[in-house]
Motif scaffolding. Structure first.
Motif, PDB file in Angstrom:
ATOM      1  N   ARG A 171      10.618   5.988  15.737  1.00  0.00           N
ATOM      2  CA  ARG A 171      10.604   7.396  15.349  1.00  0.00           C
ATOM      3  C   ARG A 171       9.176   7.865  15.082  1.00  0.00           C
ATOM      4  O   ARG A 171       8.332   7.114  14.600  1.00  0.00           O
ATOM      5  CB  ARG A 171      11.460   7.610  14.102  1.00  0.00           C
ATOM      6  N   GLU A 172       8.941   9.127  15.407  1.00  0.00           N
ATOM      7  CA  GLU A 172       7.614   9.713  15.252  1.00  0.00           C
ATOM      8  C   GLU A 172       7.667  10.861  14.256  1.00  0.00           C
ATOM      9  O   GLU A 172       8.732  11.418  13.990  1.00  0.00           O
ATOM     10  CB  GLU A 172       7.102  10.231  16.608  1.00  0.00           C
ATOM     11  N   VAL A 173       6.503  11.195  13.723  1.00  0.00           N
ATOM     12  CA  VAL A 173       6.407  12.300  12.776  1.00  0.00           C
ATOM     13  C   VAL A 173       5.061  12.986  12.969  1.00  0.00           C
ATOM     14  O   VAL A 173       4.085  12.359  13.410  1.00  0.00           O
ATOM     15  CB  VAL A 173       6.565  11.796  11.320  1.00  0.00           C
ATOM     16  N   TRP A 174       5.010  14.267  12.648  1.00  0.00           N
ATOM     17  CA  TRP A 174       3.796  15.061  12.805  1.00  0.00           C
ATOM     18  C   TRP A 174       2.737  14.637  11.799  1.00  0.00           C
ATOM     19  O   TRP A 174       3.025  14.407  10.629  1.00  0.00           O
ATOM     20  CB  TRP A 174       4.142  16.535  12.626  1.00  0.00           C
ATOM     21  N   ILE A 175       1.493  14.543  12.228  1.00  0.00           N
ATOM     22  CA  ILE A 175       0.376  14.226  11.339  1.00  0.00           C
ATOM     23  C   ILE A 175      -0.066  15.516  10.657  1.00  0.00           C
ATOM     24  O   ILE A 175      -0.580  16.428  11.305  1.00  0.00           O
ATOM     25  CB  ILE A 175      -0.799  13.602  12.117  1.00  0.00           C
ATOM     26  N   GLN A 176       0.094  15.593   9.362  1.00  0.00           N
ATOM     27  CA  GLN A 176      -0.173  16.824   8.630  1.00  0.00           C
ATOM     28  C   GLN A 176      -1.629  16.985   8.214  1.00  0.00           C
ATOM     29  O   GLN A 176      -2.087  18.108   8.021  1.00  0.00           O
ATOM     30  CB  GLN A 176       0.718  16.897   7.391  1.00  0.00           C
ATOM     31  N   GLU A 177      -2.354  15.895   8.052  1.00  0.00           N
ATOM     32  CA  GLU A 177      -3.725  15.973   7.551  1.00  0.00           C
ATOM     33  C   GLU A 177      -4.684  16.440   8.650  1.00  0.00           C
ATOM     34  O   GLU A 177      -4.889  15.739   9.646  1.00  0.00           O
ATOM     35  CB  GLU A 177      -4.163  14.614   7.016  1.00  0.00           C
ATOM     36  N   PRO A 178      -5.302  17.617   8.501  1.00  0.00           N
ATOM     37  CA  PRO A 178      -6.199  18.134   9.547  1.00  0.00           C
ATOM     38  C   PRO A 178      -7.407  17.236   9.809  1.00  0.00           C
ATOM     39  O   PRO A 178      -7.817  17.068  10.963  1.00  0.00           O
ATOM     40  CB  PRO A 178      -6.642  19.501   8.984  1.00  0.00           C
ATOM     41  N   ALA A 179      -7.996  16.694   8.755  1.00  0.00           N
ATOM     42  CA  ALA A 179      -9.185  15.855   8.933  1.00  0.00           C
ATOM     43  C   ALA A 179      -8.863  14.620   9.759  1.00  0.00           C
ATOM     44  O   ALA A 179      -9.687  14.175  10.569  1.00  0.00           O
ATOM     45  CB  ALA A 179      -9.755  15.447   7.576  1.00  0.00           C
ATOM     46  N   LEU A 180      -7.680  14.052   9.583  1.00  0.00           N
ATOM     47  CA  LEU A 180      -7.290  12.877  10.363  1.00  0.00           C
ATOM     48  C   LEU A 180      -7.099  13.249  11.826  1.00  0.00           C
ATOM     49  O   LEU A 180      -7.487  12.495  12.725  1.00  0.00           O
ATOM     50  CB  LEU A 180      -6.016  12.262   9.785  1.00  0.00           C
ATOM     51  N   ARG A 181      -6.512  14.404  12.074  1.00  0.00           N
ATOM     52  CA  ARG A 181      -6.345  14.852  13.459  1.00  0.00           C
ATOM     53  C   ARG A 181      -7.700  15.066  14.123  1.00  0.00           C
ATOM     54  O   ARG A 181      -7.872  14.773  15.311  1.00  0.00           O
ATOM     55  CB  ARG A 181      -5.522  16.144  13.496  1.00  0.00           C
ATOM     56  N   GLN A 182      -8.678  15.566  13.373  1.00  0.00           N
ATOM     57  CA  GLN A 182     -10.009  15.754  13.940  1.00  0.00           C
ATOM     58  C   GLN A 182     -10.663  14.422  14.298  1.00  0.00           C
ATOM     59  O   GLN A 182     -11.337  14.307  15.324  1.00  0.00           O
ATOM     60  CB  GLN A 182     -10.885  16.515  12.946  1.00  0.00           C
ATOM     61  N   ILE A 183     -10.465  13.423  13.447  1.00  0.00           N
ATOM     62  CA  ILE A 183     -11.000  12.096  13.767  1.00  0.00           C
ATOM     63  C   ILE A 183     -10.368  11.559  15.046  1.00  0.00           C
ATOM     64  O   ILE A 183     -11.057  11.035  15.927  1.00  0.00           O
ATOM     65  CB  ILE A 183     -10.754  11.120  12.595  1.00  0.00           C
ATOM     66  N   GLN A 184      -9.053  11.712  15.176  1.00  0.00           N
ATOM     67  CA  GLN A 184      -8.365  11.226  16.367  1.00  0.00           C
ATOM     68  C   GLN A 184      -8.778  12.025  17.613  1.00  0.00           C
ATOM     69  O   GLN A 184      -8.904  11.451  18.698  1.00  0.00           O
ATOM     70  CB  GLN A 184      -6.854  11.304  16.151  1.00  0.00           C
TER      71      GLN A 184
ATOM     72  N   ARG B  15       2.572  10.383  14.971  1.00  0.00           N
ATOM     73  CA  ARG B  15       2.341   8.992  14.594  1.00  0.00           C
ATOM     74  C   ARG B  15       3.690   8.325  14.394  1.00  0.00           C
ATOM     75  O   ARG B  15       4.695   8.993  14.116  1.00  0.00           O
ATOM     76  CB  ARG B  15       1.524   8.889  13.297  1.00  0.00           C
ATOM     77  N   HIS B  16       3.717   7.024  14.520  1.00  0.00           N
ATOM     78  CA  HIS B  16       4.931   6.275  14.227  1.00  0.00           C
ATOM     79  C   HIS B  16       5.160   6.204  12.728  1.00  0.00           C
ATOM     80  O   HIS B  16       4.203   6.118  11.944  1.00  0.00           O
ATOM     81  CB  HIS B  16       4.833   4.849  14.783  1.00  0.00           C
ATOM     82  N   LEU B  17       6.403   6.234  12.327  1.00  0.00           N
ATOM     83  CA  LEU B  17       6.724   5.977  10.931  1.00  0.00           C
ATOM     84  C   LEU B  17       6.453   4.514  10.619  1.00  0.00           C
ATOM     85  O   LEU B  17       6.692   3.633  11.445  1.00  0.00           O
ATOM     86  CB  LEU B  17       8.193   6.304  10.644  1.00  0.00           C
ATOM     87  N   ARG B  18       5.956   4.250   9.435  1.00  0.00           N
ATOM     88  CA  ARG B  18       5.723   2.870   9.010  1.00  0.00           C
ATOM     89  C   ARG B  18       7.072   2.191   8.778  1.00  0.00           C
ATOM     90  O   ARG B  18       8.079   2.855   8.503  1.00  0.00           O
ATOM     91  CB  ARG B  18       4.884   2.838   7.734  1.00  0.00           C
ATOM     92  N   PRO B  19       7.114   0.857   8.868  1.00  0.00           N
ATOM     93  CA  PRO B  19       8.398   0.164   8.674  1.00  0.00           C
ATOM     94  C   PRO B  19       9.085   0.511   7.366  1.00  0.00           C
ATOM     95  O   PRO B  19      10.314   0.647   7.328  1.00  0.00           O
ATOM     96  CB  PRO B  19       7.994  -1.318   8.726  1.00  0.00           C
ATOM     97  N   TRP B  20       8.319   0.655   6.277  1.00  0.00           N
ATOM     98  CA  TRP B  20       8.946   0.973   4.989  1.00  0.00           C
ATOM     99  C   TRP B  20       9.387   2.434   4.904  1.00  0.00           C
ATOM    100  O   TRP B  20      10.136   2.799   4.021  1.00  0.00           O
ATOM    101  CB  TRP B  20       7.977   0.655   3.855  1.00  0.00           C
ATOM    102  N   GLU B  21       8.890   3.265   5.840  1.00  0.00           N
ATOM    103  CA  GLU B  21       9.325   4.659   5.889  1.00  0.00           C
ATOM    104  C   GLU B  21      10.563   4.838   6.754  1.00  0.00           C
ATOM    105  O   GLU B  21      11.330   5.787   6.560  1.00  0.00           O
ATOM    106  CB  GLU B  21       8.208   5.547   6.438  1.00  0.00           C
ATOM    107  N   LEU B  22      10.756   3.942   7.706  1.00  0.00           N
ATOM    108  CA  LEU B  22      11.856   4.091   8.656  1.00  0.00           C
ATOM    109  C   LEU B  22      13.212   4.074   7.983  1.00  0.00           C
ATOM    110  O   LEU B  22      14.120   4.808   8.367  1.00  0.00           O
ATOM    111  CB  LEU B  22      11.793   2.968   9.703  1.00  0.00           C
ATOM    112  N   PHE B  23      13.354   3.232   6.980  1.00  0.00           N
ATOM    113  CA  PHE B  23      14.667   3.016   6.378  1.00  0.00           C
ATOM    114  C   PHE B  23      14.791   3.663   5.000  1.00  0.00           C
ATOM    115  O   PHE B  23      15.641   3.290   4.205  1.00  0.00           O
ATOM    116  CB  PHE B  23      14.953   1.512   6.277  1.00  0.00           C
ATOM    117  N   ALA B  24      13.915   4.610   4.697  1.00  0.00           N
ATOM    118  CA  ALA B  24      14.031   5.333   3.429  1.00  0.00           C
ATOM    119  C   ALA B  24      15.257   6.221   3.489  1.00  0.00           C
ATOM    120  O   ALA B  24      15.510   6.923   4.471  1.00  0.00           O
ATOM    121  CB  ALA B  24      12.782   6.174   3.177  1.00  0.00           C
TER     122      ALA B  24
END
Length: 450
Positions: free
Chosen positions: A406-419, A348-357
């Motif tokens: 920038r991208e990051v791995w989706i850690q939540e299994p339930a969300l990956r199942q929905i996708q 998933r893409h990093l959110r704008p507020w996560e990009l510049f942390a």
């Protein structure tokens, strides 16, 4: 593993649809109870049990579905983070209040809507000190002595000034008052007084009651007009809350307000958060994906049309199926906020507020296990974010850079199942539509134009 093929993501709930005026307090409580039951019994309105409201609040989920992610969504997208902040504070406050000794809890009796009109069951024998404390309040004649007072005529309730209240670790409550005011030297008592006066009530604080100073701060921040995080309460709810807090600091004083806040979180904010989290790309990337989908469909039509107009055999027209499959599946997924390329890697893409942390100053997390008051309330004086540094920096990024953020791995299994389920739906939908379209082209006679 995927969910049933007929799965539908949560529908967007507008604020108008979740208006408080449409339900009474009793109906809201019933709705909350039904939400809890449905959430613990499997899939509820497109939300699996693993992503239920209680699971997120209790810290049982992984990024990007944690309590912190929920808070950021409410702050930056829904613009209603005060609801979750107040809800988390109340959970901590109710737990701390219930852990107080009995003689301290007796100073703040439980509040009922008809506390003013209820006649005392029998005359009370109060010590002069206790009678002086409750003089001029609704509980002056409705204070029930504890068993210790009945057996000991010299018993007087201990004073517990809030300036001496300690949280876990021995840190004074005043030492982290900055988490509520964030450097702004707000006179909480003065603002609370103004809130009571605007409601036609007199501010008669009982300093001997436990957590009275903390309640004053909460009134100043969440209830008073112009508070840093003023809740969206009706005039009736606000007046009733202030009337209750005028007499007691018992958690029951917040009964109606917390029901309204929790109902809003469960029935509006939570479904919208899950719907938003399913999107694995930012808006420029999703729009770009939709463009690719349309382009693939157009390419399939052009290929099928050229082959049909030629003298080539009908079997060659099946080649256009590739363009239709890619285009339609990409468009269906993008219409639901997903980029199939990112999904292929479960990124998933990093959110704008996560990009510049900052790497050395990671975003604060909410730790409910320790019930730390400052982490629950958060560090900002208000929920306004327009002046945060990332806003201007993100606006300066060009569109191409935003598409390939920038991208990051989706850690939540339930969300990956929905996708995964949505992706499978997109493939099946594209297959059916593609075969129908190609079948139509195959039925058309040869053009023999070249």
């Amino acid at each position: 593993m995927v969910y049933p093929i007929n799965y539908r993501r949560p529908a967007h709930v507008s604020r108008a649809e979740s208006s408080r005026g449409s339900l009474s307090g009793t109906d809201k409580q019933k709705s909350i109870e039904e939400s809890v039951k449905s959430g613990s019994s499997g899939m509820s309105h497109g939300i699996p049990e693993a992503l239920s409201f209680d699971r997120i609040i209790s810290g049982g989920t992984c990024p990007p579905c944690t309590t912190r992610d929920f808070m950021n969504y409410l702050k930056y997208i829904e613009l209603s983070a005060e609801n979750l902040q107040f809800f988390l504070w109340f959970r901590s406050y109710a737990k701390r209040f219930n852990e107080l000794p009995g003689n301290e809890k007796a100073l703040s009796p439980e509040w009922f809507e008809d506390s003013e009109t209820e006649a005392p069951a029998r005359p009370k024998q109060l010590s002069p000190e206790t009678a002086a404390v409750f003089k001029g309040t609704d509980f002056a004649t409705d204070f029930r002595a504890t068993e210790a007072e009945k057996s000991n005529p010299f018993f007087t309730p201990p004073r517990t000034p809030n300036s001496d209240l300690r949280r876990e670790g021995g840190e004074s409550l005043d030492s982290y008052d900055a988490s509520l005011a964030s450097g702004a030297k707000t006179d909480h008592a003065q603002r609370a007084t103004g809130a009571f006066e605007s409601a036609g009530l007199k501010w008669k604080p009982l300093s001997v009651q436990p957590y009275r100073e903390e309640i004053t701060r909460i009134i100043s921040i969440y209830v008073a007009d112009g508070g840093n995080r003023q809740l969206n309460l009706s005039s009736k709810e606000r007046t009733a809350l202030l009337h209750a807090l005028q007499n007691t600091t018992h958690p029951s004083a917040f009964r109606d307000v917390i029901a309204t806040v929790e109902w809003s979180l469960r029935c509006q904010a939570h479904p919208n958060f899950i719907r938003w989290t399913i999107c694995n790309g930012n808006r420029p990337r999703v729009i770009f994906a939709r463009g690719l989908g349309v382009g693939g469909i157009v390419g399939g039509f052009i290929a099928a049309l050229l082959i049909t107009l030629s003298s080539a055999g009908r079997a060659w027209r099946v080649l256009s199926l590739i363009g239709f499959m890619i285009g339609i599946s990409t468009l269906i997924a993008a219409w639901k906020g997903m980029c199939v390329v990112l999904h292929g890697m479960h990124h998933r893409h990093l959110r704008p507020w996560e990009l510049f942390a900052s790497d050395d100053e990671p975003a604060a997390s909410i730790d409910l296990k320790g019930d730390s008051f400052d982490s629950i309330i958060s560090h900002a004086s208000s929920n306004s974010y327009e002046d945060e540094p990332w806003v201007a920096r993100y606006e300066k990024r060009n569109v191409v850079r935003k598409i390939f953020d920038r991208e990051v791995w989706i850690q939540e299994p339930a969300l990956r199942q929905i996708q995964d389920t949505i992706f499978l739906q997109a493939i099946l939908g594209a297959t059916v539509l593609s075969f129908i379209i190609v079948g139509i082209f195959c039925a058309v006679p040869h053009g023999n134009f070249y």
